[in-house]
Design an enzyme around this catalytic site. Structure first.
Site, PDB file in Angstrom:
ATOM      1  N   PRO A 225       0.832  -1.158  -0.125  1.00  0.00           N
ATOM      2  CA  PRO A 225      -0.042  -0.173   0.029  1.00  0.00           C
ATOM      3  C   PRO A 225       0.756   1.397   0.003  1.00  0.00           C
ATOM      4  O   PRO A 225       1.688   1.470   1.047  1.00  0.00           O
ATOM      5  CB  PRO A 225      -0.742  -0.232   1.313  1.00  0.00           C
ATOM      6  CG  PRO A 225      -0.271  -1.077   2.022  1.00  0.00           C
ATOM      7  CD  PRO A 225       0.814  -1.928   1.230  1.00  0.00           C
ATOM      8  N   ASP A 402       5.897   2.623   1.952  1.00  0.00           N
ATOM      9  CA  ASP A 402       4.736   1.746   2.199  1.00  0.00           C
ATOM     10  C   ASP A 402       4.082   1.862   3.671  1.00  0.00           C
ATOM     11  O   ASP A 402       4.762   2.183   4.709  1.00  0.00           O
ATOM     12  CB  ASP A 402       5.683   0.496   2.677  1.00  0.00           C
ATOM     13  CG  ASP A 402       5.017  -0.951   3.109  1.00  0.00           C
ATOM     14  OD1 ASP A 402       3.815  -0.576   3.307  1.00  0.00           O
ATOM     15  OD2 ASP A 402       5.372  -2.042   3.104  1.00  0.00           O
ATOM     16  N   HIS A 403       2.824   2.325   3.392  1.00  0.00           N
ATOM     17  CA  HIS A 403       2.145   2.853   4.363  1.00  0.00           C
ATOM     18  C   HIS A 403       1.636   1.855   5.474  1.00  0.00           C
ATOM     19  O   HIS A 403       1.326   2.143   6.601  1.00  0.00           O
ATOM     20  CB  HIS A 403       0.572   3.360   3.944  1.00  0.00           C
ATOM     21  CG  HIS A 403      -0.055   4.401   4.644  1.00  0.00           C
ATOM     22  ND1 HIS A 403       0.409   4.893   5.634  1.00  0.00           N
ATOM     23  CD2 HIS A 403      -1.180   5.099   4.620  1.00  0.00           C
ATOM     24  CE1 HIS A 403      -0.240   5.771   6.325  1.00  0.00           C
ATOM     25  NE2 HIS A 403      -1.335   5.910   5.510  1.00  0.00           N
ATOM     26  N   ARG A 404       2.085   0.566   5.678  1.00  0.00           N
ATOM     27  CA  ARG A 404       2.049  -0.355   6.672  1.00  0.00           C
ATOM     28  C   ARG A 404       3.137  -0.073   7.577  1.00  0.00           C
ATOM     29  O   ARG A 404       3.091  -0.356   8.923  1.00  0.00           O
ATOM     30  CB  ARG A 404       2.163  -1.686   6.196  1.00  0.00           C
ATOM     31  CG  ARG A 404       1.111  -2.278   5.207  1.00  0.00           C
ATOM     32  CD  ARG A 404       1.623  -3.631   4.324  1.00  0.00           C
ATOM     33  NE  ARG A 404       2.622  -3.410   3.897  1.00  0.00           N
ATOM     34  CZ  ARG A 404       3.195  -4.511   3.373  1.00  0.00           C
ATOM     35  NH1 ARG A 404       2.576  -5.934   3.454  1.00  0.00           N
ATOM     36  NH2 ARG A 404       4.389  -4.445   2.632  1.00  0.00           N
ATOM     37  N   VAL A 406       4.929   2.832   7.580  1.00  0.00           N
ATOM     38  CA  VAL A 406       5.323   4.613   7.816  1.00  0.00           C
ATOM     39  C   VAL A 406       4.011   5.497   7.932  1.00  0.00           C
ATOM     40  O   VAL A 406       3.146   5.142   6.834  1.00  0.00           O
ATOM     41  CB  VAL A 406       6.232   5.116   6.644  1.00  0.00           C
ATOM     42  CG1 VAL A 406       6.552   6.554   6.804  1.00  0.00           C
ATOM     43  CG2 VAL A 406       7.689   4.497   6.594  1.00  0.00           C
TER      44      VAL A 406
END
Ligand code: CAO
Length: 430
Positions: A225, A402-404, A406
């Site tokens: 993501p 990577d929004h998981r 950061v």
């Protein structure tokens, strides 16, 4: 003109048979015993051979039709040398194409050697109309779940042989084995592409291993993501400084471009915000923190994209970084990088600055969790104080993460820090 109507012969099957293949076309020449249609009941497949040599004048059936003994199949214009005494005899065993095991299994009609039992049938999407294959080949393909429409024929008159089906199965198995443990390569396999040649001229070439590997990596990374944070760094002073160093750079045999400064700034930001220097192991529910700063940078070459990695960027000065960049980029272009020189990165820089563009959304190079895209620096009027604007050289930055791993706020912190240190190199060079 001497013609003859060919009808469905006795097959030993009292019920209806479905026409599953028409093996000839109007105006085609057929030999004695050449298969003209293939019929199928719920128990067997029957190849109907031509009783005579001649030319097909007309075909009375279509694929999917249900027919019984005596139904008209086609009309032949007989060749002059034909002896008409053998008219419409039941199918006889002819010189069959070489068909290794499994051999056709006769059913209760002893005369009919062309029947094969439809045991172990699995659901196979059948490509209609153009497949030419004998009953044993069809049986073999059914048993192995192969759609004959996907198999390249190597037999006479484009007939599919058992060897062709075996080769297809081998190819599929090899491909599946190759995919295991790398990425989910099956995702790369296009479902069925349309025949583009129907729209215009096309040509085909094999992908290089670098292109295929890049496609695999991108496919894997695409599942991350992503968020992309944009910013602009004022590099007016940095560029003045860089240009001042040009003569010294030349004396060192170096070309000093912005990339060395950008790498140094990224190492600084990675030290300040270590949450960007991690990898996620979701299977173990673990966050792996790296206590080293190795940064990769994308190099565009005629052979494809390479990402060499510079080790310990935080411990190297601008000259060392410029020298390493130059060496690695040159060797990437000559395909002389070793695999270890492309491994171990914590973060990647992708600079398209020499090429143009205002910004882009780079794809995170997993298992890293962030990548910085750099676009072309442009002179812009920047509001400074009061009612004043100044012409400043602004460098567009695109940070994908990577929004998981950061959070958005950290993304903004990272680019803000980058713009700060690129805007004032003093902190960076200490
Ligand atoms: N803005 C304006 N000018 C820039 C710039 C920027 N962001 N970055 C570089 N330039 C200038 C350089 O200063 C140099 O000009 P001067 O000779 O006047 O100093 C000129 O552009 C050419 O630079 P370069 O390309 O030779 O060197 P570089 O260090 O900037 O880049 C490298 C090296 C290896 C990063 C680059 O050659 C490259 O391959 N970039 C493509 C990366 C890529 O394909 N990314 C996409 C990956 S995902 O598909």
């Amino acid at each position: 003109m001497n013609t003859e109507d060919v009808v469905v012969p006795a097959t030993g099957n009292d019920g209806e048979l479905e026409v599953i293949e028409i093996s000839v076309s109007v105006n085609s020449d057929v030999d004695v015993d050449e298969t003209i249609v293939v019929l199928e009941s719920d128990k067997a497949t029957v190849e109907v051979p031509s009783p005579k040599q001649g030319k097909v004048l007309g075909i009375s059936v279509s694929v999917g039709d249900k027919v019984k003994e005596g139904a008209a199949i086609l009309t032949l214009e007989l060749s002059s040398a034909v002896d008409s005494s053998d008219k419409n005899e039941p199918p006889q065993k002819r010189n069959p194409e070489p068909e290794p095991a499994p051999t056709p299994t006769p059913v209760d009609n002893k005369e009919n050697k062309y029947l094969s039992q439809k045991d172990n049938a699995v659901s196979i999407p059948v490509t209609q109309g153009t497949v030419h294959a004998g009953p044993s080949v069809r049986k073999f393909s059914r048993e192995h779940g192969v759609d004959l429409g996907r198999v390249s024929p190597s037999g006479p008159k484009h007939r599919i042989l058992v060897e062709d089906v075996s080769a297809y199965i081998k190819q599929q198995v090899q491909h599946a084995q190759h995919s295991v443990g790398s990425t989910d390569s099956s995702m790369l396999i296009n479902k069925a592409l349309p025949d583009f040649s129907q729209y215009g001229k096309t040509s085909t070439s094999s992908m290089s291993s670098v292109q295929y590997k890049t496609a695999e990596n991108m496919q894997r990374s695409w599942s991350v993501p992503h968020v992309t944070q944009f910013d602009e760094a004022d590099i007016t002073d940095m560029e003045v400084f860089r240009k001042q160093q040009k003569t010294i750079a030349e004396s060192r045999g170096l070309k000093l471009t912005p990339i060395a400064f950008i790498l140094k700034a990224c190492a600084y930001a990675l030290q300040a915000l270590p949450q960007f220097n991690v990898s996620l192991d979701l299977s173990q529910k673990q966050l792996i923190q790296k206590h080293f700063i190795h940064i990769g940078f994308a190099v565009d070459t005629p052979h494809g994209l390479f990402v060499p990695v510079i080790r310990d960027v935080d411990q190297k000065n601008i000259w060392q970084l410029a020298a390493e960049c130059q060496d690695l980029a040159n060797r990437a272009k000559e395909k002389k990088l070793t695999p270890s020189e492309m491994q171990g990165g914590c973060f990647t820089v992708s600079s398209l600055g020499a090429l143009g563009g205002t910004c882009f959304t780079p794809i995170v190079n997993t298992p890293e969790v962030a990548i910085l895209g750099v676009s072309k620096a442009q002179m812009k009027p920047i509001y400074v104080e009061g009612d004043k604007f100044e012409a400043r050289l602004m460098l567009p930055l695109s940070l994908s993460y990577d929004h998981r791993a950061v959070n958005g706020a950290d993304g903004a912190r990272f680019t803000t820090l980058l713009t700060k240190v690129m805007g004032d190199l003093r902190e960076l060079l200490l």
